[in-house]
Design a protein around this motif. Structure first.
Motif, PDB file in Angstrom:
ATOM      1  N   LEU A 290     -13.344  -7.952 -45.228  1.00  0.00           N
ATOM      2  CA  LEU A 290     -14.009  -6.964 -46.071  1.00  0.00           C
ATOM      3  C   LEU A 290     -15.517  -7.160 -46.224  1.00  0.00           C
ATOM      4  N   VAL A 291     -15.984  -8.415 -46.324  1.00  0.00           N
ATOM      5  CA  VAL A 291     -17.389  -8.610 -46.688  1.00  0.00           C
ATOM      6  C   VAL A 291     -18.173  -9.571 -45.801  1.00  0.00           C
ATOM      7  N   PHE A 292     -17.534 -10.545 -45.171  1.00  0.00           N
ATOM      8  CA  PHE A 292     -18.292 -11.550 -44.429  1.00  0.00           C
ATOM      9  C   PHE A 292     -19.159 -10.972 -43.303  1.00  0.00           C
ATOM     10  N   PRO A 293     -18.711  -9.915 -42.595  1.00  0.00           N
ATOM     11  CA  PRO A 293     -19.615  -9.362 -41.571  1.00  0.00           C
ATOM     12  C   PRO A 293     -20.958  -8.921 -42.142  1.00  0.00           C
ATOM     13  N   LYS A 294     -20.954  -8.409 -43.373  1.00  0.00           N
ATOM     14  CA  LYS A 294     -22.193  -7.938 -43.995  1.00  0.00           C
ATOM     15  C   LYS A 294     -22.967  -9.056 -44.685  1.00  0.00           C
ATOM     16  N   VAL A 295     -22.243 -10.045 -45.226  1.00  0.00           N
ATOM     17  CA  VAL A 295     -22.899 -11.102 -45.991  1.00  0.00           C
ATOM     18  C   VAL A 295     -23.444 -12.198 -45.088  1.00  0.00           C
ATOM     19  N   PHE A 296     -22.684 -12.582 -44.080  1.00  0.00           N
ATOM     20  CA  PHE A 296     -23.078 -13.720 -43.242  1.00  0.00           C
ATOM     21  C   PHE A 296     -23.515 -13.334 -41.825  1.00  0.00           C
ATOM     22  N   PHE A 297     -23.137 -12.137 -41.355  1.00  0.00           N
ATOM     23  CA  PHE A 297     -23.495 -11.718 -39.995  1.00  0.00           C
ATOM     24  C   PHE A 297     -24.085 -10.312 -39.981  1.00  0.00           C
ATOM     25  N   PRO A 298     -25.036 -10.001 -40.856  1.00  0.00           N
ATOM     26  CA  PRO A 298     -25.541  -8.629 -40.938  1.00  0.00           C
ATOM     27  C   PRO A 298     -26.312  -8.183 -39.698  1.00  0.00           C
ATOM     28  N   ALA A 299     -26.909  -9.122 -38.975  1.00  0.00           N
ATOM     29  CA  ALA A 299     -27.729  -8.759 -37.824  1.00  0.00           C
ATOM     30  C   ALA A 299     -26.907  -8.348 -36.609  1.00  0.00           C
ATOM     31  N   LEU A 300     -25.600  -8.631 -36.624  1.00  0.00           N
ATOM     32  CA  LEU A 300     -24.769  -8.384 -35.447  1.00  0.00           C
ATOM     33  C   LEU A 300     -24.205  -6.968 -35.395  1.00  0.00           C
ATOM     34  N   GLY A 301     -24.253  -6.252 -36.483  1.00  0.00           N
ATOM     35  CA  GLY A 301     -23.639  -4.927 -36.508  1.00  0.00           C
ATOM     36  C   GLY A 301     -22.180  -5.014 -36.910  1.00  0.00           C
ATOM     37  N   THR A 302     -21.540  -3.867 -37.097  1.00  0.00           N
ATOM     38  CA  THR A 302     -20.173  -3.841 -37.631  1.00  0.00           C
ATOM     39  C   THR A 302     -19.157  -4.481 -36.691  1.00  0.00           C
ATOM     40  N   ALA A 303     -19.105  -4.042 -35.425  1.00  0.00           N
ATOM     41  CA  ALA A 303     -18.083  -4.537 -34.493  1.00  0.00           C
ATOM     42  C   ALA A 303     -18.276  -6.014 -34.180  1.00  0.00           C
ATOM     43  N   ALA A 304     -19.481  -6.399 -33.774  1.00  0.00           N
ATOM     44  CA  ALA A 304     -19.740  -7.801 -33.436  1.00  0.00           C
ATOM     45  C   ALA A 304     -19.661  -8.687 -34.672  1.00  0.00           C
ATOM     46  N   GLY A 305     -20.082  -8.159 -35.817  1.00  0.00           N
ATOM     47  CA  GLY A 305     -19.989  -8.929 -37.053  1.00  0.00           C
ATOM     48  C   GLY A 305     -18.557  -9.214 -37.436  1.00  0.00           C
ATOM     49  N   THR A 306     -17.673  -8.243 -37.204  1.00  0.00           N
ATOM     50  CA  THR A 306     -16.246  -8.450 -37.490  1.00  0.00           C
ATOM     51  C   THR A 306     -15.657  -9.509 -36.567  1.00  0.00           C
ATOM     52  N   VAL A 307     -16.005  -9.455 -35.283  1.00  0.00           N
ATOM     53  CA  VAL A 307     -15.533 -10.473 -34.334  1.00  0.00           C
ATOM     54  C   VAL A 307     -16.035 -11.854 -34.744  1.00  0.00           C
ATOM     55  N   ALA A 308     -17.312 -11.962 -35.109  1.00  0.00           N
ATOM     56  CA  ALA A 308     -17.881 -13.245 -35.526  1.00  0.00           C
ATOM     57  C   ALA A 308     -17.215 -13.744 -36.797  1.00  0.00           C
ATOM     58  N   SER A 309     -16.939 -12.823 -37.715  1.00  0.00           N
ATOM     59  CA  SER A 309     -16.294 -13.199 -38.965  1.00  0.00           C
ATOM     60  C   SER A 309     -14.906 -13.766 -38.720  1.00  0.00           C
ATOM     61  N   PHE A 310     -14.130 -13.107 -37.846  1.00  0.00           N
ATOM     62  CA  PHE A 310     -12.799 -13.614 -37.539  1.00  0.00           C
ATOM     63  C   PHE A 310     -12.858 -14.871 -36.666  1.00  0.00           C
ATOM     64  N   ALA A 311     -13.965 -15.079 -35.974  1.00  0.00           N
ATOM     65  CA  ALA A 311     -14.137 -16.329 -35.231  1.00  0.00           C
ATOM     66  C   ALA A 311     -14.251 -17.505 -36.202  1.00  0.00           C
ATOM     67  N   THR A 312     -14.974 -17.300 -37.312  1.00  0.00           N
ATOM     68  CA  THR A 312     -15.027 -18.370 -38.325  1.00  0.00           C
ATOM     69  C   THR A 312     -13.659 -18.567 -38.958  1.00  0.00           C
ATOM     70  N   PHE A 313     -12.885 -17.494 -39.072  1.00  0.00           N
ATOM     71  CA  PHE A 313     -11.512 -17.600 -39.566  1.00  0.00           C
ATOM     72  C   PHE A 313     -10.686 -18.478 -38.629  1.00  0.00           C
ATOM     73  N   ALA A 314     -10.910 -18.315 -37.317  1.00  0.00           N
ATOM     74  CA  ALA A 314     -10.139 -19.065 -36.318  1.00  0.00           C
ATOM     75  C   ALA A 314     -10.522 -20.539 -36.275  1.00  0.00           C
TER      76      ALA A 314
END
Length: 452
Positions: free
Chosen positions: A43-67
């Motif tokens: 819900l929020v990490f793509p915008k809070v921690f990866f805002p420069a990557l954009g929505t799609a790449a930020g979501t992938v990066a966010s779930f990468a930290t999850f992994a």
């Protein structure tokens, strides 16, 4: 050395009700901390921690930290398994709970990328690794606490209490985020600024409750007896597992990989998919998650109880068989776009996982010798998590962006096929005696009679 019927001459030093509460409370807290990360990652990490990557790449990066936490799980299983097999289950479980609690609260206090730049995602990854270490050591200890106290014919029943932790934690996580969402508003900037932090910081209270309960539980009599009989050599429990029971380790991990894939697709990825792709409101997705958690809980309870009657292996095999067509129909069902279809798809994913997860609480401890049971059960569980849970949400985000949601269904069906092949090699363990008599260096345990 052989295994015989579990001795009954030494009564449990802690009432089974207290053991059940302690094992369930601990895993609920640990998985609550784990799940609020997954919800926030969606819900929020793509915008809070990866805002420069954009929505799609930020979501992938966010779930990468999850992994990342799943990669840390085997290391946590090895470290805490060593101490759990050497100094005891209770002391080790207190340590895992503290590590998880501190890491989670610090995530809630962590400034975003807008404040401290690249240091924010780096610190997030470090704290996520600490969470993975804690969960890697938690699950095996909690299930051992239950199964080593339980009588032979009811290990599936008593092992259900730590297994309920994920379903209760999923409901608690969704409920907490839902309450925050209602308080700060569906589209409010306050949710991104501070609202998402509240569930992380609030976990400190849950940890204090869990510590109180766990400190009231005595060491399991089975471990205490083994500790007086076993003369430890320089080789640790981890080496003992790989030397004496490598087949059990690999077969168990492969058999449970599917359940992790379905579980974390359901609890983490579908939260993002429901809001970002299907256009459902955050309130709707979180509310439906609460309903699915109730179905998930029921599936775990029923499968654990029936595993004492018909066997652990049959239920694991059944869930793997259903997972193959289940994975293929999941996203076509979700893509109809209705809230009811989202609830049905989420419940389907969690029920498939729950049918395997219920008996797993007794199955894995029963597969390994007392001398290195904490390590063996924990490593098998952690490796399964890496194979299924660590990769599935991250791959799902990438597959959806490249090939559409149908590709995610094929991925889940592939996990089902892999686990089915491994589950065919699983032994049936429900009538095994768990306690070793002798030095602890034999191979797999021999089954004991139905009436033992």
């Amino acid at each position: 050395m052989s295994r015989t019927v579990d001795p009954v001459t030494s009564p449990p030093t802690t009432p089974m009700r207290r053991v059940a509460i302690a094992s369930c409370t601990g895993t609920t807290i640990e998985f609550y901390d784990f799940f609020i990360y997954g919800t926030a990652a969606a819900l929020v990490f793509p915008k809070v921690f990866f805002p420069a990557l954009g929505t799609a790449a930020g979501t992938v990066a966010s779930f990468a930290t999850f992994a990342v936490a799943f990669v840390a799980r085997p290391l946590g299983a090895a470290i805490f398994g060593h101490f759990g097999d050497r100094i005891g289950r209770k002391k080790t479980l207190v340590s895992t709970l503290l590590l998880m609690g501190i890491s989670t609260v610090l995530i809630g206090l962590l400034p975003g990328a807008a404040t401290i730049g690249v240091a924010a995602p780096i610190a997030l990854i470090a704290l996520r690794i600490a969470q993975g270490l804690a969960v890697g050591g938690e699950w095996a200890g909690a299930t051992l606490l239950a199964t080593e106290y339980a009588p032979t014919g009811k290990r599936g029943l008593y092992a259900v209490f730590p297994q309920l932790g994920p379903s209760l934690a999923f409901a608690l996580s969704n409920g907490t985020f839902l309450a925050v969402n209602v308080f700060v508003g569906e589209t409010s900037q306050a949710f991104l600024d501070y609202g998402w932090r509240i569930p992380f910081i609030a976990s400190a209270l849950l940890v204090l409750i869990g510590l109180y309960v766990r400190l009231k539980v005595e060491e399991t009599p089975m471990f205490a007896r083994q500790a007086t009989q076993t003369r430890h050599t320089g080789a640790g429990p981890l080496l003992g597992v790989f030397k004496n029971q490598p087949r059990e380790l690999l077969v168990a991990a492969g058999s449970l990989a599917m359940m992790f894939a379905f579980f974390y697709i359901g609890t983490a990825y579908l939260t993002s998919y429901g809001t970002a792709t299907l256009g459902l409101s955050r309130t709707t997705v979180l509310s439906l998650g609460l309903l699915a958690a109730a179905v998930f809980c029921a599936a775990i309870i029923l499968s654990a109880i029936y595993s004492d009657r018909i066997g652990r292996r049959k239920l694991v095999l059944a869930s793997c068989i259903v997972a193959i067509p289940g994975g293929l129909v999941l996203f076509p069902l979700l893509d109809t776009g209705s809230p009811l279809a989202f609830l049905a798809g989420l419940a389907l994913a969690l029920v498939i996982m729950g049918v395997s997860y219920g008996p797993a609480g007794a199955l894995l401890p029963e597969m390994f010798h007392t001398e290195y049971r904490y390590t063996g059960a924990g490593m098998a569980y952690a490796i399964a998590g890496v194979i299924g849970g660590g990769t599935a949400p991250m791959l799902a985000a990438e597959l959806t962006s490249r090939y559409g949601s149908t590709a995610v269904g094929w991925m889940l069906a592939g996990f089902g096929l892999l686990s089915f092949a491994c589950a065919l090699a699983l032994p049936e363990t429900r009538h095994r005696a768990m306690e070793d008599t002798g030095t602890g260096n034999s191979r797999a345990a021999r089954p004991i009679p139905e009436t033992a």
